[in-house]
Design a protein around this motif. Structure first.
Motif, PDB file in Angstrom:
ATOM      1  N   ALA A  19       0.839  -1.204   0.000  1.00 58.14           N
ATOM      2  CA  ALA A  19       0.000   0.000   0.000  1.00 58.14           C
ATOM      3  C   ALA A  19       0.874   1.253   0.000  1.00 58.14           C
ATOM      4  N   GLN A  20       1.944   1.252   0.787  1.00 64.28           N
ATOM      5  CA  GLN A  20       2.850   2.402   0.810  1.00 64.28           C
ATOM      6  C   GLN A  20       3.414   2.665  -0.580  1.00 64.28           C
ATOM      7  N   PHE A  21       3.870   1.599  -1.257  1.00 66.16           N
ATOM      8  CA  PHE A  21       4.436   1.757  -2.596  1.00 66.16           C
ATOM      9  C   PHE A  21       3.403   2.337  -3.560  1.00 66.16           C
ATOM     10  N   TRP A  22       2.226   1.692  -3.649  1.00 63.16           N
ATOM     11  CA  TRP A  22       1.234   2.122  -4.627  1.00 63.16           C
ATOM     12  C   TRP A  22       0.645   3.490  -4.287  1.00 63.16           C
ATOM     13  N   CYS A  23       0.505   3.835  -3.011  1.00 64.95           N
ATOM     14  CA  CYS A  23       0.057   5.189  -2.653  1.00 64.95           C
ATOM     15  C   CYS A  23       1.057   6.224  -3.152  1.00 64.95           C
ATOM     16  N   ALA A  24       2.343   5.981  -2.938  1.00 64.30           N
ATOM     17  CA  ALA A  24       3.375   6.912  -3.400  1.00 64.30           C
ATOM     18  C   ALA A  24       3.437   6.961  -4.917  1.00 64.30           C
ATOM     19  N   ALA A  25       3.276   5.821  -5.580  1.00 69.98           N
ATOM     20  CA  ALA A  25       3.349   5.772  -7.043  1.00 69.98           C
ATOM     21  C   ALA A  25       2.185   6.509  -7.690  1.00 69.98           C
ATOM     22  N   LEU A  26       0.978   6.354  -7.129  1.00 73.69           N
ATOM     23  CA  LEU A  26      -0.230   6.861  -7.779  1.00 73.69           C
ATOM     24  C   LEU A  26      -0.814   8.118  -7.150  1.00 73.69           C
ATOM     25  N   GLY A  27      -0.259   8.574  -6.031  1.00 70.44           N
ATOM     26  CA  GLY A  27      -0.862   9.713  -5.341  1.00 70.44           C
ATOM     27  C   GLY A  27      -2.151   9.326  -4.635  1.00 70.44           C
ATOM     28  N   TYR A  28      -2.304   8.053  -4.302  1.00 68.49           N
ATOM     29  CA  TYR A  28      -3.473   7.550  -3.585  1.00 68.49           C
ATOM     30  C   TYR A  28      -3.254   7.699  -2.086  1.00 68.49           C
ATOM     31  N   ILE A  29      -4.306   7.471  -1.319  1.00 71.79           N
ATOM     32  CA  ILE A  29      -4.233   7.438   0.134  1.00 71.79           C
ATOM     33  C   ILE A  29      -4.831   6.122   0.622  1.00 71.79           C
ATOM     34  N   VAL A  30      -4.522   5.748   1.859  1.00 66.49           N
ATOM     35  CA  VAL A  30      -5.144   4.572   2.460  1.00 66.49           C
ATOM     36  C   VAL A  30      -6.568   4.962   2.845  1.00 66.49           C
ATOM     37  N   LEU A  31      -7.548   4.213   2.318  1.00 70.07           N
ATOM     38  CA  LEU A  31      -8.950   4.477   2.600  1.00 70.07           C
ATOM     39  C   LEU A  31      -9.457   3.646   3.769  1.00 70.07           C
ATOM     40  N   ASP A  32      -8.915   2.431   3.917  1.00 68.48           N
ATOM     41  CA  ASP A  32      -9.319   1.533   4.990  1.00 68.48           C
ATOM     42  C   ASP A  32      -8.230   0.477   5.115  1.00 68.48           C
ATOM     43  N   ALA A  33      -8.016  -0.010   6.336  1.00 68.33           N
ATOM     44  CA  ALA A  33      -6.936  -0.983   6.507  1.00 68.33           C
ATOM     45  C   ALA A  33      -7.182  -1.887   7.706  1.00 68.33           C
ATOM     46  N   THR A  34      -6.856  -3.161   7.510  1.00 72.89           N
ATOM     47  CA  THR A  34      -6.706  -4.130   8.582  1.00 72.89           C
ATOM     48  C   THR A  34      -5.347  -4.781   8.344  1.00 72.89           C
ATOM     49  N   ASP A  35      -4.962  -5.723   9.193  1.00 75.23           N
ATOM     50  CA  ASP A  35      -3.684  -6.408   8.990  1.00 75.23           C
ATOM     51  C   ASP A  35      -3.643  -7.171   7.675  1.00 75.23           C
ATOM     52  N   ASP A  36      -4.800  -7.677   7.217  1.00 73.28           N
ATOM     53  CA  ASP A  36      -4.841  -8.549   6.049  1.00 73.28           C
ATOM     54  C   ASP A  36      -5.422  -7.932   4.787  1.00 73.28           C
ATOM     55  N   LEU A  37      -5.956  -6.718   4.891  1.00 73.31           N
ATOM     56  CA  LEU A  37      -6.587  -6.095   3.733  1.00 73.31           C
ATOM     57  C   LEU A  37      -6.463  -4.584   3.841  1.00 73.31           C
ATOM     58  N   VAL A  38      -5.907  -3.972   2.793  1.00 70.71           N
ATOM     59  CA  VAL A  38      -5.770  -2.514   2.749  1.00 70.71           C
ATOM     60  C   VAL A  38      -6.418  -2.020   1.464  1.00 70.71           C
ATOM     61  N   GLU A  39      -7.293  -1.009   1.611  1.00 76.21           N
ATOM     62  CA  GLU A  39      -7.888  -0.365   0.443  1.00 76.21           C
ATOM     63  C   GLU A  39      -7.230   0.990   0.269  1.00 76.21           C
ATOM     64  N   ILE A  40      -6.752   1.255  -0.948  1.00 78.56           N
ATOM     65  CA  ILE A  40      -6.169   2.551  -1.276  1.00 78.56           C
ATOM     66  C   ILE A  40      -6.912   3.131  -2.472  1.00 78.56           C
ATOM     67  N   GLY A  41      -6.871   4.434  -2.597  1.00 72.91           N
ATOM     68  CA  GLY A  41      -7.518   5.074  -3.735  1.00 72.91           C
ATOM     69  C   GLY A  41      -7.406   6.571  -3.640  1.00 72.91           C
ATOM     70  N   PRO A  42      -8.022   7.258  -4.600  1.00 70.82           N
ATOM     71  CA  PRO A  42      -8.044   8.712  -4.540  1.00 70.82           C
ATOM     72  C   PRO A  42      -8.861   9.142  -3.323  1.00 70.82           C
ATOM     73  N   ALA A  43      -8.530  10.289  -2.765  1.00 69.00           N
ATOM     74  CA  ALA A  43      -9.345  10.834  -1.674  1.00 69.00           C
ATOM     75  C   ALA A  43     -10.774  10.978  -2.186  1.00 69.00           C
ATOM     76  N   ARG A  44     -11.725  10.726  -1.318  1.00 69.21           N
ATOM     77  CA  ARG A  44     -13.119  10.790  -1.752  1.00 69.21           C
ATOM     78  C   ARG A  44     -13.984  11.399  -0.662  1.00 69.21           C
ATOM     79  N   GLY A  45     -15.168  11.821  -1.095  1.00 73.42           N
ATOM     80  CA  GLY A  45     -16.114  12.434  -0.172  1.00 73.42           C
ATOM     81  C   GLY A  45     -17.017  11.390   0.468  1.00 73.42           C
ATOM     82  N   ALA A  46     -18.176  11.836   0.852  1.00 75.48           N
ATOM     83  CA  ALA A  46     -19.156  10.966   1.495  1.00 75.48           C
ATOM     84  C   ALA A  46     -19.603   9.858   0.544  1.00 75.48           C
ATOM     85  N   ASP A  47     -20.060   8.742   1.111  1.00 78.49           N
ATOM     86  CA  ASP A  47     -20.489   7.598   0.307  1.00 78.49           C
ATOM     87  C   ASP A  47     -21.560   7.969  -0.712  1.00 78.49           C
ATOM     88  N   ALA A  48     -22.516   8.808  -0.340  1.00 77.50           N
ATOM     89  CA  ALA A  48     -23.582   9.206  -1.275  1.00 77.50           C
ATOM     90  C   ALA A  48     -23.010   9.971  -2.465  1.00 77.50           C
TER      91      ALA A  48
END
Length: 138
Positions: A19-48
């Protein structure tokens, strides 16, 4: 009726490190994380707001990095292509190498316009031509 590409999943041994590598490569941020699963992506607003935007048209997908017990065994059958937007292809390759990527040989001839690399866990990706002003103009 159509579908949207909303997530890409990558199996890996160390989701946090990748996640650290791909966030730095793509300008993404960590959206959610556990020990076994990390979601990264562009910053985003509310779910709606996100749901409305996805319904309007394609958006950059998030990437899920999932811990799996087995290691990578062969060349990826699917890979990501990156296009530098504010630098040359060579400068972007150098930046990605500083982040932990390396050159990869998947049988290319050397005549390709893209450069094949591998992330810190060996997943291949390509760096395409630069889209930076002066490098690529219409």
């Amino acid at each position: 009726m159509t579908s949207r590409l909303t997530e890409i999943n990558i199996d890996c041994a160390d989701p946090g490190r990748l996640a650290q590598f791909w966030c730095a490569a793509l300008g993404y941020i960590v959206l959610d994380a556990t020990d076994d699963l990390v979601e990264i992506g562009p910053a985003r607003g509310a779910d709606a707001e996100l749901l409305a935007a996805v319904r309007r048209g394609p958006l950059a997908p998030s990437i899920f990095l999932a811990r799996v017990p087995e290691g990578k065994a062969a060349k990826n059958r699917l890979h990501l292509d990156l296009s530098p937007i504010d630098t040359t292809q060579a400068a972007e390759v150098a930046r990605l190498e500083r982040l932990g990527a390396r050159s990869a040989d998947v049988g290319q001839t050397g005549a390709e316009s893209w450069i094949v690399m591998a992330d810190p866990e060996g997943n291949e990706f390509c760096v395409l031509r630069s889209l930076a002003p002066g490098e690529f103009d219409l």
